[in-house]
Design a protein around this motif. Structure first.
Motif, PDB file in Angstrom:
ATOM      1  N   ALA A  33       0.835  -1.208   0.000  1.00  0.00           N
ATOM      2  CA  ALA A  33       0.000   0.000   0.000  1.00  0.00           C
ATOM      3  C   ALA A  33       0.866   1.253   0.000  1.00  0.00           C
ATOM      4  N   SER A  34       2.018   1.184   0.645  1.00  0.00           N
ATOM      5  CA  SER A  34       2.955   2.309   0.638  1.00  0.00           C
ATOM      6  C   SER A  34       3.421   2.606  -0.781  1.00  0.00           C
ATOM      7  N   GLU A  35       3.755   1.552  -1.498  1.00  0.00           N
ATOM      8  CA  GLU A  35       4.219   1.725  -2.879  1.00  0.00           C
ATOM      9  C   GLU A  35       3.118   2.281  -3.764  1.00  0.00           C
ATOM     10  N   ALA A  36       1.900   1.781  -3.584  1.00  0.00           N
ATOM     11  CA  ALA A  36       0.784   2.236  -4.420  1.00  0.00           C
ATOM     12  C   ALA A  36       0.410   3.686  -4.144  1.00  0.00           C
ATOM     13  N   SER A  37       0.465   4.081  -2.874  1.00  0.00           N
ATOM     14  CA  SER A  37       0.026   5.427  -2.501  1.00  0.00           C
ATOM     15  C   SER A  37       1.118   6.473  -2.615  1.00  0.00           C
ATOM     16  N   LEU A  43       6.278   3.498   8.129  1.00  0.00           N
ATOM     17  CA  LEU A  43       6.925   4.504   8.967  1.00  0.00           C
ATOM     18  C   LEU A  43       5.897   5.366   9.695  1.00  0.00           C
ATOM     19  N   HIS A  44       4.936   5.890   8.929  1.00  0.00           N
ATOM     20  CA  HIS A  44       3.989   6.838   9.520  1.00  0.00           C
ATOM     21  C   HIS A  44       2.976   6.162  10.435  1.00  0.00           C
ATOM     22  N   GLY A  45       2.746   4.880  10.226  1.00  0.00           N
ATOM     23  CA  GLY A  45       1.800   4.169  11.083  1.00  0.00           C
ATOM     24  C   GLY A  45       2.408   3.659  12.370  1.00  0.00           C
ATOM     25  N   THR A  46       3.745   3.722  12.472  1.00  0.00           N
ATOM     26  CA  THR A  46       4.414   3.170  13.651  1.00  0.00           C
ATOM     27  C   THR A  46       5.313   4.156  14.381  1.00  0.00           C
ATOM     28  N   SER A  48       6.020   7.873  13.225  1.00  0.00           N
ATOM     29  CA  SER A  48       5.845   9.317  13.060  1.00  0.00           C
ATOM     30  C   SER A  48       4.948   9.917  14.139  1.00  0.00           C
ATOM     31  N   GLY A  49       5.211  11.188  14.450  1.00  0.00           N
ATOM     32  CA  GLY A  49       4.465  11.885  15.482  1.00  0.00           C
ATOM     33  C   GLY A  49       3.145  12.437  14.994  1.00  0.00           C
ATOM     34  N   ALA A  50       2.381  13.009  15.931  1.00  0.00           N
ATOM     35  CA  ALA A  50       1.032  13.491  15.643  1.00  0.00           C
ATOM     36  C   ALA A  50       1.018  14.573  14.569  1.00  0.00           C
ATOM     37  N   ASP A  51       1.960  15.505  14.610  1.00  0.00           N
ATOM     38  CA  ASP A  51       1.972  16.578  13.622  1.00  0.00           C
ATOM     39  C   ASP A  51       2.223  16.044  12.217  1.00  0.00           C
ATOM     40  N   THR A  52       3.096  15.055  12.112  1.00  0.00           N
ATOM     41  CA  THR A  52       3.406  14.480  10.797  1.00  0.00           C
ATOM     42  C   THR A  52       2.202  13.769  10.208  1.00  0.00           C
ATOM     43  N   ILE A  53       1.550  12.922  10.997  1.00  0.00           N
ATOM     44  CA  ILE A  53       0.447  12.128  10.451  1.00  0.00           C
ATOM     45  C   ILE A  53      -0.845  12.929  10.351  1.00  0.00           C
ATOM     46  N   GLU A  57      -1.797  14.824   3.112  1.00  0.00           N
ATOM     47  CA  GLU A  57      -1.251  13.895   2.126  1.00  0.00           C
ATOM     48  C   GLU A  57      -0.752  12.604   2.770  1.00  0.00           C
ATOM     49  N   ILE A  58      -0.509  12.620   4.074  1.00  0.00           N
ATOM     50  CA  ILE A  58      -0.104  11.413   4.797  1.00  0.00           C
ATOM     51  C   ILE A  58      -1.302  10.756   5.471  1.00  0.00           C
ATOM     52  N   ALA A  59      -2.128  11.567   6.112  1.00  0.00           N
ATOM     53  CA  ALA A  59      -3.254  11.037   6.894  1.00  0.00           C
ATOM     54  C   ALA A  59      -4.230  10.239   6.040  1.00  0.00           C
ATOM     55  N   GLN A  60      -4.544  10.738   4.854  1.00  0.00           N
ATOM     56  CA  GLN A  60      -5.595  10.096   4.066  1.00  0.00           C
ATOM     57  C   GLN A  60      -5.221   8.677   3.613  1.00  0.00           C
ATOM     58  N   PRO A  61      -4.078   8.459   2.970  1.00  0.00           N
ATOM     59  CA  PRO A  61      -3.747   7.074   2.618  1.00  0.00           C
ATOM     60  C   PRO A  61      -3.487   6.201   3.840  1.00  0.00           C
ATOM     61  N   LEU A  62      -3.000   6.797   4.918  1.00  0.00           N
ATOM     62  CA  LEU A  62      -2.739   6.038   6.133  1.00  0.00           C
ATOM     63  C   LEU A  62      -4.041   5.481   6.714  1.00  0.00           C
ATOM     64  N   ILE A  63      -5.068   6.306   6.749  1.00  0.00           N
ATOM     65  CA  ILE A  63      -6.359   5.894   7.306  1.00  0.00           C
ATOM     66  C   ILE A  63      -7.018   4.838   6.420  1.00  0.00           C
ATOM     67  N   VAL A  64      -7.005   5.058   5.128  1.00  0.00           N
ATOM     68  CA  VAL A  64      -7.646   4.102   4.215  1.00  0.00           C
ATOM     69  C   VAL A  64      -6.930   2.754   4.253  1.00  0.00           C
ATOM     70  N   ALA A  65      -5.599   2.767   4.231  1.00  0.00           N
ATOM     71  CA  ALA A  65      -4.851   1.514   4.294  1.00  0.00           C
ATOM     72  C   ALA A  65      -5.109   0.790   5.610  1.00  0.00           C
ATOM     73  N   ALA A  66      -5.216   1.545   6.699  1.00  0.00           N
ATOM     74  CA  ALA A  66      -5.482   0.935   8.009  1.00  0.00           C
ATOM     75  C   ALA A  66      -6.837   0.253   8.032  1.00  0.00           C
ATOM     76  N   SER A  67      -7.842   0.898   7.444  1.00  0.00           N
ATOM     77  CA  SER A  67      -9.176   0.293   7.412  1.00  0.00           C
ATOM     78  C   SER A  67      -9.194  -0.978   6.579  1.00  0.00           C
ATOM     79  N   ILE A  68      -8.531  -0.937   5.432  1.00  0.00           N
ATOM     80  CA  ILE A  68      -8.477  -2.133   4.587  1.00  0.00           C
ATOM     81  C   ILE A  68      -7.713  -3.247   5.299  1.00  0.00           C
TER      82      ILE A  68
END
Length: 310
Positions: A33-37, A43-46, A48-53, A57-68
């Motif tokens: 999913a990282s490669e596709a997005s 990195l960002h799911g494990t 990265s800090g609150a400001d980064t995520i 542009e980071i939050a949206q693919p992170l949330i969708v990938a997490a749900s899937i």
């Protein structure tokens, strides 16, 4: 009917995917999913800090990938338990509609995260063009809240039900709304980059449209409800178009919940990163049991809710 709910932006917290990717198959999915997005979701799911995520542009693919990712784990558990998942319904809130599209078979998992990567970058660029934001208005009489939002020159961008409406627009308008909150309501500024689901996002629409236009879609394989009006989706192509236009139009989660009730909802399971939609459901779907799947430890409760309803 059990409804699978896929959350939107703002639900993520630092390190929320750490427990999930202890499983090799889940880690492999997140790497793909990282490669596709185009975003390092491991990195960002494990780490990265609150400001980064929080960055769009980071939050949206992170949330969708997490749900899937959490849906894959839940579906695997249900298959082992001999449960037919075809009877489950699904809906997503805002960007969560991309995860819902994957769960419903409208988009492939790869296309869902690829497109949301495009969406996140385009919306971040649109948000940078003008200083805008969003505030949640909690409580009060709905008609009074909507009137106050309009009077401040804002848009009711998320009509979430359960006594919550999110206003979006200029920072000056949001400040005016905060200073003149409707009777019985609280105005809570949200930590987002811009006025999502308003005309301020119009420049992102053609960018996502170009990326989505050549993407293969299928008609949904399970009940799927749209944020546009809470209606059931019957055409995969139409839902793809709605995913694009929804960037600049309000989310009607209140209408989705009304449709859940009309369909005879008996339980709601919110996928990772969960919490926001189950919270709304406690107010807007009173008496309906719910499970927030925040970590793999929550999967047992989700399976139990589904099997009890079977």
């Amino acid at each position: 009917m059990i409804v699978i709910a896929c959350p939107g932006q703002g639900s993520q917290t630092p390190g929320f995917l750490t427990d999930w990717i202890a499983d090799a198959e889940s880690r492999s999915f997140l790497e793909a999913a990282s490669e596709a997005s185009g975003v390092d979701l491991v990195l960002h799911g494990t780490e990265s800090g609150a400001d980064t995520i929080r960055a769009t542009e980071i939050a949206q693919p992170l949330i969708v990938a997490a749900s899937i990712l959490s849906w894959r784990a839940l579906a695997s558990r249900l298959e082992l338990a001999g449960v037919d998942t075809a009877a489950l319904g699904v809906a997503g809130h805002s960007v969560g509609e991309f995860a819902a599209a994957a769960v419903a078979g409208v988009l492939s998992e790869t296309d869902a995260v690829r497109l949301v990567g495009v969406r996140g970058r385009a919306m971040a660029e649109a948000a940078a063009a003008e200083q805008t934001g969003m505030s949640a208005v909690v409580g009060g009489v709905e008609a009074d809240v909507l009137a106050a939002i309009e009077a401040a020159g804002l848009t009711p961008a998320n009509r979430n039900g359960g006594g919550q409406i999110v206003a979006a627009g200029t920072l000056s308008g949001l400040a005016a709304l905060g200073e003149n909150a409707p009777r019985g309501a609280r105005v809570i500024p949200l930590q987002v980059a811009g006025a999502f689901h308003t005309e301020f996002m119009a420049s992102a629409v053609p960018v996502l449209a170009d990326a989505a236009g050549t993407t293969d879609v299928n008609d949904p394989t399970r009940s799927l409800w749209s944020n546009a009006d809470g209606g059931l989706v019957t055409s995969g192509a139409s839902f793809r178009d709605s995913l694009v236009s929804q960037i600049a139009h309000p989310v009607r989660w209140d209408a989705c919940m009304e449709s859940f009730q009309a369909a005879g909802i008996t339980g709601l399971i919110e996928l990772t990163p969960a919490g926001a939609l189950t919270g709304i459901a406690k107010r807007g779907l009173k008496g309906i049991p719910s499970v927030a799947v925040k970590t793999p430890a929550d999967l047992d409760a989700a399976v139990q809710l589904i099997t009890d309803a079977a």
